[in-house]
Design an enzyme around this catalytic site. Structure first.
Site, PDB file in Angstrom:
ATOM      1  N   ILE A 183      -8.672   9.148  -0.759  1.00  0.00           N
ATOM      2  CA  ILE A 183      -8.934   7.737  -1.091  1.00  0.00           C
ATOM      3  C   ILE A 183      -7.785   7.228  -1.953  1.00  0.00           C
ATOM      4  O   ILE A 183      -7.561   7.714  -3.064  1.00  0.00           O
ATOM      5  CB  ILE A 183     -10.267   7.600  -1.842  1.00  0.00           C
ATOM      6  CG1 ILE A 183     -11.403   8.074  -0.919  1.00  0.00           C
ATOM      7  CG2 ILE A 183     -10.501   6.161  -2.287  1.00  0.00           C
ATOM      8  CD1 ILE A 183     -12.694   8.331  -1.639  1.00  0.00           C
ATOM      9  N   VAL A 184      -7.063   6.276  -1.407  1.00  0.00           N
ATOM     10  CA  VAL A 184      -5.878   5.754  -2.090  1.00  0.00           C
ATOM     11  C   VAL A 184      -6.123   4.284  -2.427  1.00  0.00           C
ATOM     12  O   VAL A 184      -6.603   3.529  -1.574  1.00  0.00           O
ATOM     13  CB  VAL A 184      -4.621   5.868  -1.193  1.00  0.00           C
ATOM     14  CG1 VAL A 184      -3.362   5.644  -2.011  1.00  0.00           C
ATOM     15  CG2 VAL A 184      -4.574   7.207  -0.481  1.00  0.00           C
ATOM     16  N   TYR A 190     -12.164   4.830  13.555  1.00  0.00           N
ATOM     17  CA  TYR A 190     -11.054   5.136  12.647  1.00  0.00           C
ATOM     18  C   TYR A 190     -10.891   6.653  12.528  1.00  0.00           C
ATOM     19  O   TYR A 190      -9.777   7.184  12.656  1.00  0.00           O
ATOM     20  CB  TYR A 190     -11.328   4.513  11.273  1.00  0.00           C
ATOM     21  CG  TYR A 190     -10.266   4.812  10.232  1.00  0.00           C
ATOM     22  CD1 TYR A 190      -9.091   4.067  10.178  1.00  0.00           C
ATOM     23  CD2 TYR A 190     -10.439   5.835   9.293  1.00  0.00           C
ATOM     24  CE1 TYR A 190      -8.116   4.342   9.220  1.00  0.00           C
ATOM     25  CE2 TYR A 190      -9.476   6.111   8.339  1.00  0.00           C
ATOM     26  CZ  TYR A 190      -8.316   5.365   8.303  1.00  0.00           C
ATOM     27  OH  TYR A 190      -7.342   5.633   7.368  1.00  0.00           O
ATOM     28  N   LYS A 231      -7.634   8.966  13.739  1.00  0.00           N
ATOM     29  CA  LYS A 231      -6.865   9.822  12.838  1.00  0.00           C
ATOM     30  C   LYS A 231      -6.880  11.279  13.311  1.00  0.00           C
ATOM     31  O   LYS A 231      -5.915  12.023  13.106  1.00  0.00           O
ATOM     32  CB  LYS A 231      -7.405   9.696  11.408  1.00  0.00           C
ATOM     33  CG  LYS A 231      -7.192   8.308  10.802  1.00  0.00           C
ATOM     34  CD  LYS A 231      -5.709   7.958  10.724  1.00  0.00           C
ATOM     35  CE  LYS A 231      -5.426   6.614  10.105  1.00  0.00           C
ATOM     36  NZ  LYS A 231      -4.006   6.272  10.074  1.00  0.00           N
ATOM     37  N   GLY A 265       0.803  -1.231   0.000  1.00  0.00           N
ATOM     38  CA  GLY A 265       0.000   0.000   0.000  1.00  0.00           C
ATOM     39  C   GLY A 265       0.832   1.276   0.000  1.00  0.00           C
ATOM     40  O   GLY A 265       1.878   1.385  -0.658  1.00  0.00           O
TER      41      GLY A 265
HETATM   42  P1  NAD Z   1      -2.822  -1.147   3.984  1.00  0.00           P
HETATM   43  O1  NAD Z   1      -3.759  -1.937   4.825  1.00  0.00           O
HETATM   44  O2  NAD Z   1      -2.817  -1.434   2.542  1.00  0.00           O
HETATM   45  O3  NAD Z   1      -1.334  -1.250   4.573  1.00  0.00           O
HETATM   46  C1  NAD Z   1      -1.124  -1.057   5.933  1.00  0.00           C
HETATM   47  C2  NAD Z   1       0.068  -1.879   6.375  1.00  0.00           C
HETATM   48  O4  NAD Z   1       0.215  -1.670   7.796  1.00  0.00           O
HETATM   49  C3  NAD Z   1      -0.145  -3.388   6.157  1.00  0.00           C
HETATM   50  O5  NAD Z   1       0.961  -3.937   5.490  1.00  0.00           O
HETATM   51  C4  NAD Z   1      -0.292  -3.933   7.558  1.00  0.00           C
HETATM   52  O6  NAD Z   1       0.186  -5.257   7.737  1.00  0.00           O
HETATM   53  C5  NAD Z   1       0.522  -2.939   8.386  1.00  0.00           C
HETATM   54  N1  NAD Z   1       0.118  -2.957   9.792  1.00  0.00           N
HETATM   55  C6  NAD Z   1      -1.130  -3.004  10.295  1.00  0.00           C
HETATM   56  N2  NAD Z   1      -1.106  -3.070  11.623  1.00  0.00           N
HETATM   57  C7  NAD Z   1       0.209  -3.056  11.995  1.00  0.00           C
HETATM   58  C8  NAD Z   1       0.874  -3.102  13.222  1.00  0.00           C
HETATM   59  N3  NAD Z   1       0.193  -3.176  14.366  1.00  0.00           N
HETATM   60  N4  NAD Z   1       2.225  -3.050  13.237  1.00  0.00           N
HETATM   61  C9  NAD Z   1       2.928  -2.972  12.063  1.00  0.00           C
HETATM   62  N5  NAD Z   1       2.334  -2.939  10.860  1.00  0.00           N
HETATM   63  C10 NAD Z   1       0.992  -2.978  10.819  1.00  0.00           C
HETATM   64  O7  NAD Z   1      -3.173   0.397   4.251  1.00  0.00           O
HETATM   65  P2  NAD Z   1      -2.826   1.711   3.387  1.00  0.00           P
HETATM   66  O8  NAD Z   1      -4.029   2.053   2.623  1.00  0.00           O
HETATM   67  O9  NAD Z   1      -1.528   1.547   2.715  1.00  0.00           O
HETATM   68  O10 NAD Z   1      -2.726   2.773   4.571  1.00  0.00           O
HETATM   69  C11 NAD Z   1      -1.501   3.215   5.142  1.00  0.00           C
HETATM   70  C12 NAD Z   1      -1.802   4.341   6.130  1.00  0.00           C
HETATM   71  O11 NAD Z   1      -2.457   5.410   5.454  1.00  0.00           O
HETATM   72  C13 NAD Z   1      -2.748   3.915   7.239  1.00  0.00           C
HETATM   73  O12 NAD Z   1      -2.395   4.543   8.450  1.00  0.00           O
HETATM   74  C14 NAD Z   1      -4.090   4.414   6.769  1.00  0.00           C
HETATM   75  O13 NAD Z   1      -4.992   4.627   7.832  1.00  0.00           O
HETATM   76  C15 NAD Z   1      -3.692   5.698   6.081  1.00  0.00           C
HETATM   77  N6  NAD Z   1      -4.654   6.143   5.082  1.00  0.00           N
HETATM   78  C16 NAD Z   1      -5.000   5.358   4.025  1.00  0.00           C
HETATM   79  C17 NAD Z   1      -5.927   5.809   3.091  1.00  0.00           C
HETATM   80  C18 NAD Z   1      -6.344   5.014   1.898  1.00  0.00           C
HETATM   81  O14 NAD Z   1      -7.227   5.466   1.173  1.00  0.00           O
HETATM   82  N7  NAD Z   1      -5.773   3.861   1.628  1.00  0.00           N
HETATM   83  C19 NAD Z   1      -6.502   7.072   3.258  1.00  0.00           C
HETATM   84  C20 NAD Z   1      -6.116   7.858   4.339  1.00  0.00           C
HETATM   85  C21 NAD Z   1      -5.187   7.386   5.243  1.00  0.00           C
END
Ligand code: NAD
Length: 290
Positions: free
Chosen positions: A218-219, A186, A190, A38
């Site tokens: 949204i990613v 969530y 944040k 991600g």
């Molecule tokens: P994802 O689920 O694709 O990747 C998250 C990674 O974090 C995973 O590899 C997971 O194994 C790891 N992880 C989870 N819990 C963990 C822990 N306790 N210790 C170590 N690693 C852990 O998520 P993403 O979409 O890549 O999101 C990354 C960050 O960006 C997150 O904090 C998410 O909340 C934030 N975010 C994402 C989006 C989106 O649209 N995808 C939007 C806003 C914010």
């Protein structure tokens, strides 16, 4: 030989004898939590392209993908290691930093990116919800907020020990500013990250440490595939259809990619951002939907 020359030579010798790391001092290192996939993976690859050596943190269950990211970084001629640690454990985070510093050299950038999203309707929330790691509320706060706090505090201690400042970048979200269906906790986690980013920045500026946050919209990542799937169960839309609807409410007409977010993080990690601290930068393509 003048006293001044003797003193200078002595200082050089003393500095050499105290040097702990064999790495080139001009190479910077970064830890990226949740870096196996991600957004974290996108950030790791971008920072490697910018010349950083990288410590990929994730949970052991993502060992295969973490290894692939490490190999990709090594193909860019940068050093990379994986350290499995649960960010919600302060002692595991401390050990992760020690391993990174011991292997790659002094730490320059901590990207506290790891996070989870579990979809729950407000009426379903129950503090006594069973589970190996506590219920939904505790788990979400422990990882999304507690994990960021652990990474910030332990990185800041390391930066203070090193005496040359450092950069901390935290993952928050547009959810810190607005409601999002089935994501009450969530969103709260944040918002808490956004808040703590400001106070840590205030407290640690005197050590040359900057603390900022990035707030994506949204990613396209596995996390949002999960969100789409869960929402589809509620609203009956076919898989992927939610993404199309969201795109209609984004000024730039598309959801984003990890590369989009990684560009912002690379800037915040750069020297050009050295006078920015305590800020949360929104990167959402101009979300206008409610
Ligand atoms: P994802 O689920 O694709 O990747 C998250 C990674 O974090 C995973 O590899 C997971 O194994 C790891 N992880 C989870 N819990 C963990 C822990 N306790 N210790 C170590 N690693 C852990 O998520 P993403 O979409 O890549 O999101 C990354 C960050 O960006 C997150 O904090 C998410 O909340 C934030 N975010 C994402 C989006 C989106 O649209 N995808 C939007 C806003 C914010």
């Amino acid at each position: 030989m003048s006293l001044r020359t003797v003193f200078t030579n002595f200082s050089k010798l003393a500095a050499l004898s105290q040097r702990k790391y064999s790495t080139n001092a001009s190479v910077k290192t970064a830890i990226i939590t949740g870096g196996a996939r991600g957004i974290g993976k996108g950030i790791a690859l971008r920072l490697a392209q910018e010349g950083f050596d990288i410590c990929i943190n994730d949970l052991e269950r993502n060992a295969t993908t973490a290894k692939e990211v490490v190999q990709e970084i090594q193909s860019l001629n940068r050093k990379a290691i994986t350290v499995f640690a649960d960010v919600s454990s302060q002692s595991q985070v401390r050990e992760m930093i020690q391993t990174s510093v011991g292997t790659l050299g002094p730490l320059n950038v901590m990207v506290a990116n790891a996070g989870i999203v579990e979809m729950r309707l407000g009426l379903e929330l129950d503090h006594s919800e069973p589970g190996p790691r506590g219920g939904h509320v505790k788990r979400t706060m422990d990882i999304n907020f507690g994990g960021v706090v652990n990474c910030n505090v332990e990185a800041a201690k390391q930066f203070v020990r090193q005496g040359k400042g450092g950069t901390i970048l935290n993952a928050t979200s547009v959810a810190a500013y607005r409601a999002s269906p089935m994501q009450s906790i969530y969103c709260a986690s944040k918002a808490a990250v956004r808040s703590v980013t400001q106070t840590f920045a205030l407290e640690w500026g005197k050590y040359g440490i900057t603390v900022n946050a990035y707030a994506p919209g949204i990613v396209q990542t596995p996390m949002w595939d999960h969100v789409d799937e869960e929402l589809s169960k509620q609203n009956g839309l076919p898989k992927g259809e939610n993404f199309k609807n969201w795109e209609n409410g984004i000024a730039l007409g598309r959801t984003s990619t990890p590369k989009d977010v990684a560009g912002l993080v690379a800037f915040l990690a750069s020297e050009d951002a050295r006078y920015i601290t305590g800020q949360t930068i929104v990167i959402d393509g101009g979300i206008v939907f409610t």
